[in-house]
Scaffold this active site. Structure first.
Site, mmCIF file in Angstrom:
data_model
loop_
_atom_site.group_PDB
_atom_site.id
_atom_site.type_symbol
_atom_site.label_atom_id
_atom_site.label_comp_id
_atom_site.label_asym_id
_atom_site.label_seq_id
_atom_site.Cartn_x
_atom_site.Cartn_y
_atom_site.Cartn_z
ATOM 1 N N ASN A 110 48.952 -8.753 -21.695
ATOM 2 C CA ASN A 110 49.315 -7.858 -22.786
ATOM 3 C C ASN A 110 50.433 -8.468 -23.624
ATOM 4 O O ASN A 110 51.306 -9.160 -23.103
ATOM 5 C CB ASN A 110 49.796 -6.517 -22.212
ATOM 6 C CG ASN A 110 50.169 -5.509 -23.292
ATOM 7 O OD1 ASN A 110 49.432 -5.354 -24.279
ATOM 8 N ND2 ASN A 110 51.309 -4.840 -23.145
ATOM 9 N N HIS A 112 53.615 -7.638 -26.075
ATOM 10 C CA HIS A 112 54.518 -6.518 -26.339
ATOM 11 C C HIS A 112 55.651 -6.972 -27.271
ATOM 12 O O HIS A 112 56.268 -8.008 -27.027
ATOM 13 C CB HIS A 112 55.084 -5.971 -25.021
ATOM 14 C CG HIS A 112 55.837 -4.697 -25.226
ATOM 15 N ND1 HIS A 112 55.212 -3.487 -25.472
ATOM 16 C CD2 HIS A 112 57.165 -4.453 -25.283
ATOM 17 C CE1 HIS A 112 56.126 -2.553 -25.646
ATOM 18 N NE2 HIS A 112 57.319 -3.103 -25.547
ATOM 19 N N SER A 139 57.225 -10.446 -25.830
ATOM 20 C CA SER A 139 56.846 -10.799 -24.451
ATOM 21 C C SER A 139 55.329 -10.805 -24.306
ATOM 22 O O SER A 139 54.636 -9.983 -24.914
ATOM 23 C CB SER A 139 57.379 -9.752 -23.456
ATOM 24 O OG SER A 139 58.773 -9.575 -23.589
ATOM 25 N N ASP A 148 53.692 -1.742 -19.380
ATOM 26 C CA ASP A 148 54.533 -2.850 -19.854
ATOM 27 C C ASP A 148 55.399 -3.429 -18.731
ATOM 28 O O ASP A 148 56.513 -3.907 -18.979
ATOM 29 C CB ASP A 148 55.427 -2.405 -21.034
ATOM 30 C CG ASP A 148 54.601 -1.934 -22.215
ATOM 31 O OD1 ASP A 148 53.513 -2.485 -22.457
ATOM 32 O OD2 ASP A 148 55.034 -0.989 -22.909
HETATM 33 C C1 GAR Z 1 51.739 -5.954 -32.185
HETATM 34 O O1 GAR Z 1 53.032 -5.934 -32.728
HETATM 35 C C2 GAR Z 1 51.788 -5.777 -30.688
HETATM 36 O O2 GAR Z 1 52.886 -6.406 -30.084
HETATM 37 C C3 GAR Z 1 51.900 -4.279 -30.573
HETATM 38 O O3 GAR Z 1 50.975 -3.812 -31.530
HETATM 39 C C4 GAR Z 1 50.963 -4.710 -32.646
HETATM 40 C C5 GAR Z 1 49.538 -5.030 -33.019
HETATM 41 O O4 GAR Z 1 49.465 -5.751 -34.205
HETATM 42 N N1 GAR Z 1 51.582 -3.816 -29.263
HETATM 43 C C6 GAR Z 1 52.254 -2.857 -28.623
HETATM 44 O O5 GAR Z 1 53.169 -2.262 -29.152
HETATM 45 C C7 GAR Z 1 51.780 -2.575 -27.220
HETATM 46 N N2 GAR Z 1 52.650 -1.646 -26.577
HETATM 47 P P1 GAR Z 1 48.092 -6.375 -34.711
HETATM 48 O O6 GAR Z 1 47.047 -5.260 -34.648
HETATM 49 O O7 GAR Z 1 48.352 -6.809 -36.119
HETATM 50 O O8 GAR Z 1 47.752 -7.511 -33.803
#
Ligand code: GAR
Length: 190
Positions: A110, A112, A139, A148
């Site tokens: 995952n 994060h 991370s 997480d």
């Molecule tokens: C990213 O910033 C990722 O780290 C976050 O969602 C976004 C997706 O962006 N994930 C989380 O917050 C998971 N808890 P994207 O759709 O443009 O790849």
């Protein structure tokens, strides 16, 4: 040539899916070809679906709203993933809390947008920006049954600039994500 197959799960914009597709999809690392063979999204209107199409990939839509429990939804994900011979599942902005139905059966990583274990959960960019931390970061970790909370694979930090705006903070996080998620996949698979 030996190859490794990955599945990417996402919920929204899919910029990290695109980083994977442009940087490592169908490319060879240490004699091993990495290929995205499955994309799954839980939102039928997510922009990431169009990004996948640009690379000739059709996204399987599995909407969580069609399932009455988290376990039933997770079971459907596991069923779909099991149809393919997947070496690694990548959660790239997949905004669902997963149950042991998924985490006990699927080898997944995952992404994060914070320096875990700080700022777990869905609002990590805002939480970290609003904290008085002088660094932010990203991370990549193994998925476990703790949200997480799995073992870390890669982290990268950046320094807060004086008067850094939220937009710049967020941009910096996405920039790092687009580098370290593909790097983590290559590190694991090749
Ligand atoms: C990213 O910033 C990722 O780290 C976050 O969602 C976004 C997706 O962006 N994930 C989380 O917050 C998971 N808890 P994207 O759709 O443009 O790849």
């Amino acid at each position: 040539m030996p190859s490794k197959k990955i599945a990417v799960l996402f919920s929204g914009s899919g910029s990290n899916l695109e980083a994977i597709l442009s940087k490592i999809h169908k490319k060879v690392f240490n004699g091993i070809k990495i290929e995205v063979v499955l994309c799954i999204c839980n939102k039928p209107d997510a922009f990431g679906i169009q990004r996948a199409e640009k690379y000739g990939l059709k996204t399987t839509i599995i909407q969580n709203k069609n399932f009455s429990t988290r376990e039933e939804f997770d079971n459907e994900l596991v069923k779909e993933i099991s149809k393919y011979d997947i070496d690694l599942v990548v959660l790239a902005g997949f905004m669902r809390i997963l149950t042991p139905v998924f985490t006990d059966h699927i080898r997944a990583i995952n992404l994060h947008p914070s320096l875990l274990p700080l700022f777990k959960g869905s609002d990590a960019i805002k939480q970290s920006y609003e904290s008085d931390m002088k660094v932010g970061g990203v991370s990549v970790h193994w998925v476990s049954d703790e949200l997480d909370g799995g073992k870390l694979i890669m982290q990268r930090a950046f320094e807060r600039e004086d008067d850094m705006s939220f937009e710049k903070w967020e941009r910096k996080i996405h920039e790092i994500e687009h580098e370290i998620l593909p790097l983590s996949i290559v590190k694991i698979l090749s």
